[in-house]
Design a protein around this motif. Structure first.
Motif, PDB file in Angstrom:
ATOM      1  N   GLY A 148      11.753 123.519  14.809  1.00  0.00           N
ATOM      2  CA  GLY A 148      12.196 122.258  14.195  1.00  0.00           C
ATOM      3  C   GLY A 148      12.171 121.080  15.155  1.00  0.00           C
ATOM      4  N   GLY A 149      11.378 121.138  16.190  1.00  0.00           N
ATOM      5  CA  GLY A 149      11.297 120.098  17.213  1.00  0.00           C
ATOM      6  C   GLY A 149      11.474 120.723  18.576  1.00  0.00           C
ATOM      7  N   PHE A 150      11.414 119.915  19.607  1.00  0.00           N
ATOM      8  CA  PHE A 150      11.553 120.403  20.979  1.00  0.00           C
ATOM      9  C   PHE A 150      13.031 120.633  21.261  1.00  0.00           C
ATOM     10  N   ASN A 151      13.409 121.862  21.627  1.00  0.00           N
ATOM     11  CA  ASN A 151      14.807 122.217  21.854  1.00  0.00           C
ATOM     12  C   ASN A 151      15.001 122.847  23.233  1.00  0.00           C
ATOM     13  N   PRO A 152      15.992 122.370  23.983  1.00  0.00           N
ATOM     14  CA  PRO A 152      16.294 122.999  25.269  1.00  0.00           C
ATOM     15  C   PRO A 152      16.977 124.344  25.051  1.00  0.00           C
ATOM     16  N   LEU A 153      16.671 125.314  25.909  1.00  0.00           N
ATOM     17  CA  LEU A 153      17.305 126.634  25.827  1.00  0.00           C
ATOM     18  C   LEU A 153      18.217 126.925  27.013  1.00  0.00           C
ATOM     19  N   LEU A 154      18.096 126.153  28.090  1.00  0.00           N
ATOM     20  CA  LEU A 154      18.963 126.365  29.248  1.00  0.00           C
ATOM     21  C   LEU A 154      20.266 125.602  29.067  1.00  0.00           C
ATOM     22  N   LYS A 155      21.310 126.102  29.678  1.00  0.00           N
ATOM     23  CA  LYS A 155      22.618 125.453  29.610  1.00  0.00           C
ATOM     24  C   LYS A 155      23.176 125.341  31.026  1.00  0.00           C
ATOM     25  N   ILE A 156      22.618 124.399  31.758  1.00  0.00           N
ATOM     26  CA  ILE A 156      23.027 124.160  33.142  1.00  0.00           C
ATOM     27  C   ILE A 156      23.587 122.740  33.192  1.00  0.00           C
ATOM     28  N   ASP A 157      24.885 122.641  33.470  1.00  0.00           N
ATOM     29  CA  ASP A 157      25.579 121.367  33.314  1.00  0.00           C
ATOM     30  C   ASP A 157      25.669 120.502  34.558  1.00  0.00           C
ATOM     31  N   LYS A 158      25.055 120.935  35.659  1.00  0.00           N
ATOM     32  CA  LYS A 158      25.132 120.140  36.884  1.00  0.00           C
ATOM     33  C   LYS A 158      23.841 120.319  37.661  1.00  0.00           C
ATOM     34  N   SER A 159      23.300 119.199  38.144  1.00  0.00           N
ATOM     35  CA  SER A 159      22.071 119.290  38.938  1.00  0.00           C
ATOM     36  C   SER A 159      22.015 118.154  39.955  1.00  0.00           C
ATOM     37  N   PHE A 160      21.362 118.464  41.073  1.00  0.00           N
ATOM     38  CA  PHE A 160      21.097 117.479  42.110  1.00  0.00           C
ATOM     39  C   PHE A 160      19.611 117.488  42.414  1.00  0.00           C
ATOM     40  N   VAL A 161      19.072 116.317  42.654  1.00  0.00           N
ATOM     41  CA  VAL A 161      17.700 116.163  43.107  1.00  0.00           C
ATOM     42  C   VAL A 161      17.801 115.452  44.449  1.00  0.00           C
ATOM     43  N   ILE A 162      17.425 116.149  45.513  1.00  0.00           N
ATOM     44  CA  ILE A 162      17.555 115.603  46.864  1.00  0.00           C
ATOM     45  C   ILE A 162      16.154 115.447  47.440  1.00  0.00           C
ATOM     46  N   THR A 163      15.808 114.196  47.755  1.00  0.00           N
ATOM     47  CA  THR A 163      14.451 113.904  48.209  1.00  0.00           C
ATOM     48  C   THR A 163      14.473 113.188  49.557  1.00  0.00           C
ATOM     49  N   THR A 164      13.331 113.266  50.232  1.00  0.00           N
ATOM     50  CA  THR A 164      13.140 112.554  51.493  1.00  0.00           C
ATOM     51  C   THR A 164      11.828 111.783  51.414  1.00  0.00           C
ATOM     52  N   SER A 165      11.787 110.666  52.139  1.00  0.00           N
ATOM     53  CA  SER A 165      10.548 109.871  52.189  1.00  0.00           C
ATOM     54  C   SER A 165      10.578 108.994  53.431  1.00  0.00           C
ATOM     55  N   ASP A 166       9.445 108.384  53.709  1.00  0.00           N
ATOM     56  CA  ASP A 166       9.392 107.466  54.852  1.00  0.00           C
ATOM     57  C   ASP A 166       9.677 106.029  54.474  1.00  0.00           C
ATOM     58  N   LYS A 167       9.424 105.684  53.230  1.00  0.00           N
ATOM     59  CA  LYS A 167       9.753 104.326  52.805  1.00  0.00           C
ATOM     60  C   LYS A 167      10.130 104.326  51.332  1.00  0.00           C
ATOM     61  N   PRO A 168      11.015 103.417  50.955  1.00  0.00           N
ATOM     62  CA  PRO A 168      11.430 103.356  49.559  1.00  0.00           C
ATOM     63  C   PRO A 168      10.286 102.861  48.674  1.00  0.00           C
ATOM     64  N   SER A 169      10.286 103.322  47.457  1.00  0.00           N
ATOM     65  CA  SER A 169       9.277 102.890  46.503  1.00  0.00           C
ATOM     66  C   SER A 169       9.897 102.770  45.126  1.00  0.00           C
TER      67      SER A 169
END
Length: 183
Positions: free
Chosen positions: A111-132
């Motif tokens: 009936g459409g695109f449905n999420p199946l995971l139930k994970i209520d907290k996430s972090f995305v930690i990235t590194t770079s040399d310059k902001p963009s």
């Protein structure tokens, strides 16, 4: 349980220092966690013809993918650690999304695109040399908004260390402290 998905090939990198900071904190607090180290595991991000032919049926023949799915299935929180390469994630992490977060495991089309995971907290930690500004859009809108949220990985928080290799050691140490306080 917390799952940490680490996507950097060099274990002398600042990304590895971030991983070590997080795991040391979790060890001290007795927080259960599992590290998925894509490079160390020699994860192949490229679909083979055979793998792709079974994709729409959710068929998986790779034991490493099945292992990753079992880890994710029991996770309450996911942390992604990776460098900004060409204003996006490394190819190995994109392949992780393609091959691990499959139909029948992470989402369905009932009936459409449905999420199946139930994970209520996430972090995305990235590194770079310059902001963009492009990278900000890529992480906040595409990675967190379109990729994580669409499969049920919610409440994404992005932490970004810029001038990672060209900045000062003080800047890097302050970022490690910020990560330790946030996770």
């Amino acid at each position: 349980m917390v799952t940490i998905i680490f996507s950097h090939p060099w274990h002398g990198s600042f990304n590895k220092a971030i991983l070590d900071t997080i795991t040391a904190k979790f060890d001290k607090e007795n927080t259960p966690y599992e590290v998925i180290d894509l490079y160390k595991d020699e994860f192949n991000p490229v679909f083979t013809e055979e793998e792709l032919s079974g994709y729409s049926q959710g068929k998986i023949n790779d034991s490493l993918i099945l292992k990753y799915q079992q880890i994710i299935k029991i996770s309450d929180e996911i942390i992604f650690i990776f460098p900004n390469w060409w204003n996006t994630m490394p190819a190995i992490l994109k392949g992780f999304f393609d091959k691990v977060l499959q139909k029948g495991f992470a989402f369905d089309y009932e009936g459409g695109f449905n999420p199946l995971l139930k994970i209520d907290k996430s972090f995305v930690i990235t590194t770079s040399d310059k902001p963009s500004p492009n990278f900000s859009h890529t992480i906040e809108k595409c990675f967190i908004g379109d990729m994580l949220n669409s499969v049920g990985i919610r409440n994404g928080v992005w932490l970004s260390c810029v001038t990672t290799s060209t900045g000062t050691n003080e800047n890097r140490q302050q970022f490690l402290k910020k990560v330790e306080e946030a996770v």
